[in-house]
Design a protein around this motif. Structure first.
Motif, short mmCIF file in Angstrom:
data_model
loop_
_atom_site.label_atom_id
_atom_site.label_comp_id
_atom_site.label_asym_id
_atom_site.label_seq_id
_atom_site.Cartn_x
_atom_site.Cartn_y
_atom_site.Cartn_z
N GLU A 15 0.84 -1.20 0.00
CA GLU A 15 0.00 0.00 0.00
C GLU A 15 0.87 1.25 0.00
O GLU A 15 1.44 1.60 1.03
CB GLU A 15 -0.90 0.02 1.24
N PRO A 16 1.05 1.91 -1.14
CA PRO A 16 1.87 3.14 -1.15
C PRO A 16 1.18 4.24 -0.35
O PRO A 16 -0.03 4.42 -0.43
CB PRO A 16 1.95 3.50 -2.63
N GLU A 17 1.94 4.94 0.44
CA GLU A 17 1.40 6.03 1.25
C GLU A 17 2.14 7.32 0.96
O GLU A 17 3.36 7.34 0.83
CB GLU A 17 1.52 5.69 2.75
N GLU A 18 1.39 8.41 0.85
CA GLU A 18 2.01 9.70 0.57
C GLU A 18 2.57 10.32 1.85
O GLU A 18 2.08 10.05 2.93
CB GLU A 18 0.99 10.65 -0.06
N PRO A 19 3.62 11.13 1.73
CA PRO A 19 4.14 11.83 2.91
C PRO A 19 3.20 12.96 3.31
O PRO A 19 2.35 13.37 2.54
CB PRO A 19 5.49 12.38 2.42
N GLU A 20 3.36 13.46 4.50
CA GLU A 20 2.55 14.57 4.97
C GLU A 20 3.46 15.73 5.39
O GLU A 20 4.58 15.52 5.82
CB GLU A 20 1.68 14.15 6.16
N HIS A 21 2.93 16.96 5.24
CA HIS A 21 3.70 18.13 5.65
C HIS A 21 2.71 19.15 6.16
O HIS A 21 1.83 19.60 5.44
CB HIS A 21 4.48 18.71 4.46
N LYS A 88 -6.46 17.96 6.28
CA LYS A 88 -6.38 16.56 5.86
C LYS A 88 -7.28 16.30 4.65
O LYS A 88 -8.31 16.94 4.49
CB LYS A 88 -6.78 15.63 7.01
N LYS A 89 -6.88 15.34 3.82
CA LYS A 89 -7.71 14.94 2.70
C LYS A 89 -9.02 14.38 3.26
O LYS A 89 -9.01 13.44 4.08
CB LYS A 89 -6.99 13.89 1.86
N HIS A 90 -10.13 14.95 2.82
CA HIS A 90 -11.42 14.57 3.40
C HIS A 90 -12.52 14.86 2.39
O HIS A 90 -12.74 16.01 2.01
CB HIS A 90 -11.66 15.36 4.69
N THR A 102 -2.35 5.62 -8.88
CA THR A 102 -3.35 6.66 -8.66
C THR A 102 -4.52 6.10 -7.86
O THR A 102 -4.88 4.92 -8.00
CB THR A 102 -3.90 7.23 -9.98
N TYR A 103 -5.09 6.95 -7.02
CA TYR A 103 -6.31 6.60 -6.29
C TYR A 103 -7.34 7.69 -6.53
O TYR A 103 -7.05 8.87 -6.36
CB TYR A 103 -6.05 6.46 -4.79
N GLU A 104 -8.53 7.29 -6.93
CA GLU A 104 -9.63 8.23 -7.13
C GLU A 104 -10.83 7.74 -6.33
O GLU A 104 -11.33 6.64 -6.55
CB GLU A 104 -10.00 8.35 -8.60
N GLY A 105 -11.25 8.56 -5.38
CA GLY A 105 -12.37 8.13 -4.55
C GLY A 105 -12.53 8.97 -3.31
O GLY A 105 -12.17 10.15 -3.29
N HIS A 106 -13.03 8.35 -2.27
CA HIS A 106 -13.34 9.07 -1.03
C HIS A 106 -12.23 8.95 0.00
O HIS A 106 -11.50 7.95 0.04
CB HIS A 106 -14.66 8.53 -0.45
N TRP A 107 -12.15 9.99 0.84
CA TRP A 107 -11.15 10.07 1.90
C TRP A 107 -11.82 10.49 3.21
O TRP A 107 -12.86 11.14 3.21
CB TRP A 107 -10.08 11.12 1.56
N LYS A 108 -11.18 10.12 4.31
CA LYS A 108 -11.64 10.55 5.63
C LYS A 108 -10.43 10.77 6.52
O LYS A 108 -9.64 9.85 6.75
CB LYS A 108 -12.57 9.52 6.25
N GLU A 109 -10.25 12.00 6.97
CA GLU A 109 -9.15 12.36 7.87
C GLU A 109 -7.80 11.89 7.33
O GLU A 109 -6.97 11.34 8.06
CB GLU A 109 -9.41 11.80 9.26
N GLY A 110 -7.59 12.11 6.02
CA GLY A 110 -6.31 11.82 5.40
C GLY A 110 -6.12 10.39 4.93
O GLY A 110 -5.06 10.07 4.37
N MET A 111 -7.10 9.52 5.12
CA MET A 111 -6.98 8.11 4.74
C MET A 111 -8.03 7.75 3.69
O MET A 111 -9.11 8.34 3.65
CB MET A 111 -7.18 7.22 5.98
N ARG A 112 -7.71 6.76 2.84
CA ARG A 112 -8.70 6.26 1.91
C ARG A 112 -9.83 5.61 2.70
O ARG A 112 -9.61 4.72 3.52
CB ARG A 112 -8.05 5.23 0.96
N GLU A 113 -11.06 6.07 2.44
CA GLU A 113 -12.21 5.61 3.23
C GLU A 113 -13.47 5.68 2.37
O GLU A 113 -13.76 6.70 1.77
CB GLU A 113 -12.39 6.49 4.47
N GLY A 114 -14.21 4.57 2.32
CA GLY A 114 -15.40 4.54 1.49
C GLY A 114 -15.09 3.91 0.15
O GLY A 114 -14.23 3.03 0.04
N HIS A 115 -15.77 4.35 -0.89
CA HIS A 115 -15.60 3.75 -2.20
C HIS A 115 -14.52 4.46 -3.00
O HIS A 115 -14.43 5.69 -3.00
CB HIS A 115 -16.92 3.79 -2.98
N LYS A 134 -6.99 1.00 3.88
CA LYS A 134 -6.79 -0.36 3.37
C LYS A 134 -8.08 -0.89 2.73
O LYS A 134 -9.18 -0.47 3.08
CB LYS A 134 -6.35 -1.29 4.50
N LYS A 135 -7.89 -1.84 1.81
CA LYS A 135 -9.04 -2.48 1.19
C LYS A 135 -9.86 -3.18 2.26
O LYS A 135 -9.33 -3.99 3.03
CB LYS A 135 -8.57 -3.48 0.12
#
Length: 217
Positions: A15-21, A88-90, A102-115, A134-135
């Motif tokens: 699972e590739p994860e982006e850095p945060e700043h 945060k990505k939300h 690439t990931y296209e979809g929903h986020w919650k508090e900086g994490m992939r969440e939902g569809h 995570k899936k």
């Protein structure tokens, strides 16, 4: 027809994860009466990252585009184009990772969440639900190298239950663990209507002195 050999790598890719700043840098844009950044503009962070979008109380909010600095000349650093909340990505957004994924979809508090849909640089893809980055839940993973699909239930990034579909139209139904069929009952279904029921048994591979085990049909 003998069962196909499991492909343990196809079901659980890294699972590739982006850095945060979080530190706020220079600002070229709208300001409030106190002359503080507020509204639309462009932020340039101390490490060279940039953000074009809306800022509220020195935090990324609403919609914007965050671009990570190139780690080396000519190599992309990644970018995110989408919605924010409290820095945060939300919400909805598209993340382009440095490795080409690439990931296209929903986020919650900086994490992939939902569809959402994740397309991996090696040609694999996953379309389905996510939880905590995570899936998780119902989804489909396509393995480009294996020319097969994993359709069913995922937990904590791993395929657990469902259908392992092959390009020739055949498939296997059962439980999975570690990216391969789990020990226990299962069934292979073939395009001509035939089916082969059986059981996977976990045992030490012949000639393996390290004590590693495999599953055998």
């Amino acid at each position: 027809m003998p069962p196909k050999k499991p492909d343990p790598k196809a079901a659980a890719p890294p699972e590739p994860e982006e850095p945060e700043h979080e530190a706020f840098g220079q600002w070229d844009g709208e300001r409030n009466p106190e002359s503080l950044p507020e509204g639309k503009g462009t932020a340039t962070y101390p490490n060279g990252d940039t953000y074009v979008g809306v800022v509220r109380n020195n935090m990324r909010e609403e919609k914007g585009v965050y671009t990570w600095k190139e780690p080396e000349e000519g190599k992309p650093g990644g970018s995110y184009d989408g919605e924010y909340e409290s820095n945060k990505k939300h919400g909805k957004g598209v993340m382009k990772y440095p490795d080409g994924g690439t990931y296209e979809g929903h986020w919650k508090e900086g994490m992939r969440e939902g569809h959402g849909t994740f397309k991996y640089p090696n040609g694999d893809w996953y379309k389905g639900t996510w939880s905590g980055g995570k899936k998780s839940g119902e989804g489909t993973y396509f393995s480009y190298q294996g020319s097969c699909w994993y359709v069913g239930t995922w937990t904590d990034g791993e395929f657990k239950e469902g259908v392992w579909k092959f390009k020739d139209g055949s498939c296997y139904k059962g439980s999975f663990a570690g990216g391969r069929p789990a020990p226990g009952d299962g069934v292979f279904l073939f395009p001509n209507g035939n089916r082969q029921m059986g059981k996977w048994v976990e045992a030490k591979a012949e000639g393996d002195e390290e004590g590693k085990t495999n599953v055998f049909w």
